[in-house]
Design a protein around this motif. Structure first.
Motif, PDB file in Angstrom:
ATOM      1  N   ALA A 156      -4.261 -12.330   2.925  1.00  0.00           N
ATOM      2  CA  ALA A 156      -2.865 -11.878   3.005  1.00  0.00           C
ATOM      3  C   ALA A 156      -2.087 -12.699   4.026  1.00  0.00           C
ATOM      4  O   ALA A 156      -0.930 -13.064   3.791  1.00  0.00           O
ATOM      5  N   ASP A 157      -2.715 -13.001   5.161  1.00  0.00           N
ATOM      6  CA  ASP A 157      -2.042 -13.794   6.187  1.00  0.00           C
ATOM      7  C   ASP A 157      -1.690 -15.190   5.693  1.00  0.00           C
ATOM      8  O   ASP A 157      -0.744 -15.800   6.184  1.00  0.00           O
ATOM      9  N   GLN A 158      -2.436 -15.680   4.716  1.00  0.00           N
ATOM     10  CA  GLN A 158      -2.179 -17.008   4.164  1.00  0.00           C
ATOM     11  C   GLN A 158      -1.087 -17.018   3.090  1.00  0.00           C
ATOM     12  O   GLN A 158      -0.379 -18.009   2.960  1.00  0.00           O
ATOM     13  N   VAL A 159      -0.964 -15.938   2.323  1.00  0.00           N
ATOM     14  CA  VAL A 159      -0.082 -15.990   1.152  1.00  0.00           C
ATOM     15  C   VAL A 159       1.062 -14.983   1.151  1.00  0.00           C
ATOM     16  O   VAL A 159       1.967 -15.103   0.325  1.00  0.00           O
ATOM     17  N   LEU A 160       1.056 -14.002   2.041  1.00  0.00           N
ATOM     18  CA  LEU A 160       2.099 -12.972   2.034  1.00  0.00           C
ATOM     19  C   LEU A 160       2.856 -12.923   3.355  1.00  0.00           C
ATOM     20  O   LEU A 160       2.242 -12.959   4.426  1.00  0.00           O
ATOM     21  N   ALA A 161       4.164 -12.803   3.278  1.00  0.00           N
ATOM     22  CA  ALA A 161       4.984 -12.577   4.466  1.00  0.00           C
ATOM     23  C   ALA A 161       4.680 -11.177   4.995  1.00  0.00           C
ATOM     24  O   ALA A 161       4.242 -10.304   4.231  1.00  0.00           O
ATOM     25  N   PRO A 162       4.905 -10.933   6.273  1.00  0.00           N
ATOM     26  CA  PRO A 162       4.668  -9.584   6.814  1.00  0.00           C
ATOM     27  C   PRO A 162       5.397  -8.481   6.034  1.00  0.00           C
ATOM     28  O   PRO A 162       4.828  -7.414   5.811  1.00  0.00           O
ATOM     29  N   SER A 163       6.601  -8.747   5.586  1.00  0.00           N
ATOM     30  CA  SER A 163       7.324  -7.724   4.819  1.00  0.00           C
ATOM     31  C   SER A 163       6.618  -7.417   3.499  1.00  0.00           C
ATOM     32  O   SER A 163       6.564  -6.259   3.067  1.00  0.00           O
ATOM     33  N   ASP A 164       6.056  -8.439   2.865  1.00  0.00           N
ATOM     34  CA  ASP A 164       5.300  -8.219   1.627  1.00  0.00           C
ATOM     35  C   ASP A 164       3.978  -7.509   1.915  1.00  0.00           C
ATOM     36  O   ASP A 164       3.501  -6.712   1.107  1.00  0.00           O
ATOM     37  N   GLN A 165       3.388  -7.781   3.073  1.00  0.00           N
ATOM     38  CA  GLN A 165       2.161  -7.074   3.449  1.00  0.00           C
ATOM     39  C   GLN A 165       2.446  -5.583   3.643  1.00  0.00           C
ATOM     40  O   GLN A 165       1.668  -4.740   3.210  1.00  0.00           O
ATOM     41  N   HIS A 166       3.570  -5.260   4.267  1.00  0.00           N
ATOM     42  CA  HIS A 166       3.936  -3.851   4.445  1.00  0.00           C
ATOM     43  C   HIS A 166       4.128  -3.167   3.091  1.00  0.00           C
ATOM     44  O   HIS A 166       3.641  -2.056   2.869  1.00  0.00           O
ATOM     45  N   LYS A 167       4.843  -3.839   2.208  1.00  0.00           N
ATOM     46  CA  LYS A 167       5.085  -3.263   0.879  1.00  0.00           C
ATOM     47  C   LYS A 167       3.765  -3.103   0.124  1.00  0.00           C
ATOM     48  O   LYS A 167       3.522  -2.084  -0.519  1.00  0.00           O
ATOM     49  N   GLY A 168       2.903  -4.091   0.215  1.00  0.00           N
ATOM     50  CA  GLY A 168       1.609  -4.035  -0.459  1.00  0.00           C
ATOM     51  C   GLY A 168       0.680  -2.984   0.128  1.00  0.00           C
ATOM     52  O   GLY A 168      -0.081  -2.336  -0.599  1.00  0.00           O
ATOM     53  N   ALA A 169       0.739  -2.800   1.433  1.00  0.00           N
ATOM     54  CA  ALA A 169      -0.117  -1.804   2.085  1.00  0.00           C
ATOM     55  C   ALA A 169       0.150  -0.411   1.531  1.00  0.00           C
ATOM     56  O   ALA A 169      -0.770   0.404   1.401  1.00  0.00           O
ATOM     57  N   ALA A 170       1.386  -0.139   1.165  1.00  0.00           N
ATOM     58  CA  ALA A 170       1.736   1.171   0.604  1.00  0.00           C
ATOM     59  C   ALA A 170       1.026   1.413  -0.722  1.00  0.00           C
ATOM     60  O   ALA A 170       0.805   2.569  -1.109  1.00  0.00           O
ATOM     61  N   LEU A 171       0.641   0.346  -1.412  1.00  0.00           N
ATOM     62  CA  LEU A 171      -0.031   0.495  -2.706  1.00  0.00           C
ATOM     63  C   LEU A 171      -1.451   1.043  -2.561  1.00  0.00           C
ATOM     64  O   LEU A 171      -1.991   1.610  -3.506  1.00  0.00           O
ATOM     65  N   PHE A 172      -2.047   0.877  -1.399  1.00  0.00           N
ATOM     66  CA  PHE A 172      -3.389   1.419  -1.179  1.00  0.00           C
ATOM     67  C   PHE A 172      -3.358   2.952  -1.186  1.00  0.00           C
ATOM     68  O   PHE A 172      -4.297   3.590  -1.629  1.00  0.00           O
ATOM     69  N   ASP A 173      -2.284   3.528  -0.672  1.00  0.00           N
ATOM     70  CA  ASP A 173      -2.141   4.985  -0.639  1.00  0.00           C
ATOM     71  C   ASP A 173      -1.621   5.546  -1.956  1.00  0.00           C
ATOM     72  O   ASP A 173      -1.885   6.686  -2.295  1.00  0.00           O
ATOM     73  N   ASP A 174      -0.871   4.740  -2.693  1.00  0.00           N
ATOM     74  CA  ASP A 174      -0.240   5.211  -3.923  1.00  0.00           C
ATOM     75  C   ASP A 174      -0.369   4.138  -5.008  1.00  0.00           C
ATOM     76  O   ASP A 174       0.585   3.403  -5.280  1.00  0.00           O
ATOM     77  N   PRO A 175      -1.557   4.009  -5.622  1.00  0.00           N
ATOM     78  CA  PRO A 175      -1.759   2.968  -6.639  1.00  0.00           C
ATOM     79  C   PRO A 175      -0.770   3.046  -7.805  1.00  0.00           C
ATOM     80  O   PRO A 175      -0.451   2.026  -8.405  1.00  0.00           O
ATOM     81  N   HIS A 176      -0.258   4.228  -8.094  1.00  0.00           N
ATOM     82  CA  HIS A 176       0.717   4.356  -9.188  1.00  0.00           C
ATOM     83  C   HIS A 176       1.990   3.564  -8.877  1.00  0.00           C
ATOM     84  O   HIS A 176       2.656   3.066  -9.781  1.00  0.00           O
ATOM     85  N   LYS A 177       2.297   3.426  -7.609  1.00  0.00           N
ATOM     86  CA  LYS A 177       3.482   2.668  -7.215  1.00  0.00           C
ATOM     87  C   LYS A 177       3.390   1.222  -7.693  1.00  0.00           C
ATOM     88  O   LYS A 177       4.404   0.602  -7.995  1.00  0.00           O
ATOM     89  N   SER A 178       2.182   0.685  -7.797  1.00  0.00           N
ATOM     90  CA  SER A 178       2.036  -0.685  -8.293  1.00  0.00           C
ATOM     91  C   SER A 178       2.533  -0.796  -9.727  1.00  0.00           C
ATOM     92  O   SER A 178       3.173  -1.787 -10.095  1.00  0.00           O
ATOM     93  N   GLN A 179       2.261   0.219 -10.545  1.00  0.00           N
ATOM     94  CA  GLN A 179       2.774   0.235 -11.923  1.00  0.00           C
ATOM     95  C   GLN A 179       4.295   0.267 -11.924  1.00  0.00           C
ATOM     96  O   GLN A 179       4.937  -0.427 -12.704  1.00  0.00           O
ATOM     97  N   GLU A 180       4.864   1.089 -11.054  1.00  0.00           N
ATOM     98  CA  GLU A 180       6.320   1.188 -10.972  1.00  0.00           C
ATOM     99  C   GLU A 180       6.933  -0.158 -10.562  1.00  0.00           C
ATOM    100  O   GLU A 180       7.940  -0.576 -11.141  1.00  0.00           O
ATOM    101  N   LEU A 181       6.328  -0.819  -9.580  1.00  0.00           N
ATOM    102  CA  LEU A 181       6.834  -2.124  -9.150  1.00  0.00           C
ATOM    103  C   LEU A 181       6.706  -3.153 -10.262  1.00  0.00           C
ATOM    104  O   LEU A 181       7.615  -3.947 -10.493  1.00  0.00           O
ATOM    105  N   ARG A 182       5.563  -3.151 -10.924  1.00  0.00           N
ATOM    106  CA  ARG A 182       5.322  -4.134 -11.993  1.00  0.00           C
ATOM    107  C   ARG A 182       6.330  -3.993 -13.116  1.00  0.00           C
ATOM    108  O   ARG A 182       6.773  -4.975 -13.699  1.00  0.00           O
ATOM    109  N   GLN A 183       6.731  -2.773 -13.419  1.00  0.00           N
ATOM    110  CA  GLN A 183       7.639  -2.525 -14.536  1.00  0.00           C
ATOM    111  C   GLN A 183       9.101  -2.445 -14.118  1.00  0.00           C
ATOM    112  O   GLN A 183       9.974  -2.296 -14.968  1.00  0.00           O
ATOM    113  N   SER A 184       9.381  -2.558 -12.845  1.00  0.00           N
ATOM    114  CA  SER A 184      10.744  -2.432 -12.345  1.00  0.00           C
ATOM    115  C   SER A 184      11.634  -3.580 -12.828  1.00  0.00           C
ATOM    116  O   SER A 184      11.213  -4.740 -12.839  1.00  0.00           O
ATOM    117  N   PRO A 185      12.883  -3.277 -13.199  1.00  0.00           N
ATOM    118  CA  PRO A 185      13.815  -4.331 -13.590  1.00  0.00           C
ATOM    119  C   PRO A 185      14.459  -5.024 -12.372  1.00  0.00           C
ATOM    120  O   PRO A 185      15.132  -6.034 -12.519  1.00  0.00           O
TER     121      PRO A 185
END
Length: 108
Positions: free
Chosen positions: A56-85
């Motif tokens: 993550a330190d190599q490929v993600l900005a800290p802001s993206d790491q924060h957003k991604g960290a939330a997906l560990f607690d709420d995997p359904h959110k990843s589906q919502e992000l993937r399908q978001s317009p």
């Protein structure tokens, strides 16, 4: 690896090195590593959590790491992000896919 990132990780490519070591104290943990260790299976895979933080330190900005960290607690959110317009969500999702593929390659 797949159990830890659970649905939030898909395909993509990145080339770099990853050094796997023992996890440090909680205060020294990165954003993704903390979320990973705190996840359902993460406490049993602390070394893996350390590795995916290094990726993550190599490929993600800290802001993206924060957003991604939330997906560990709420995997359904990843589906919502993937399908978001929303363009910001789409941009994040593409980076998250790239990160997931790299983490899978280097931490498996």
């Amino acid at each position: 690896m797949q159990g830890i990132l659970k649905g939030a990780v898909l395909a993509g490519t990145v080339t770099f090195g990853c050094v796997v070591g023992a996890p440090g104290p909680a205060a020294a943990m990165g954003i993704i590593e903390k979320a990973c260790v705190g996840s359902e299976r993460g406490s049993a895979a602390a070394v893996l959590c350390t590795c995916i933080q290094q990726v993550a330190d190599q490929v993600l900005a800290p802001s993206d790491q924060h957003k991604g960290a939330a997906l560990f607690d709420d995997p359904h959110k990843s589906q919502e992000l993937r399908q978001s317009p929303d363009e910001n969500d789409e941009s994040f999702w593409l980076k998250w896919k790239e990160y997931g593929a790299a983490a899978e390659r280097y931490c498996s």
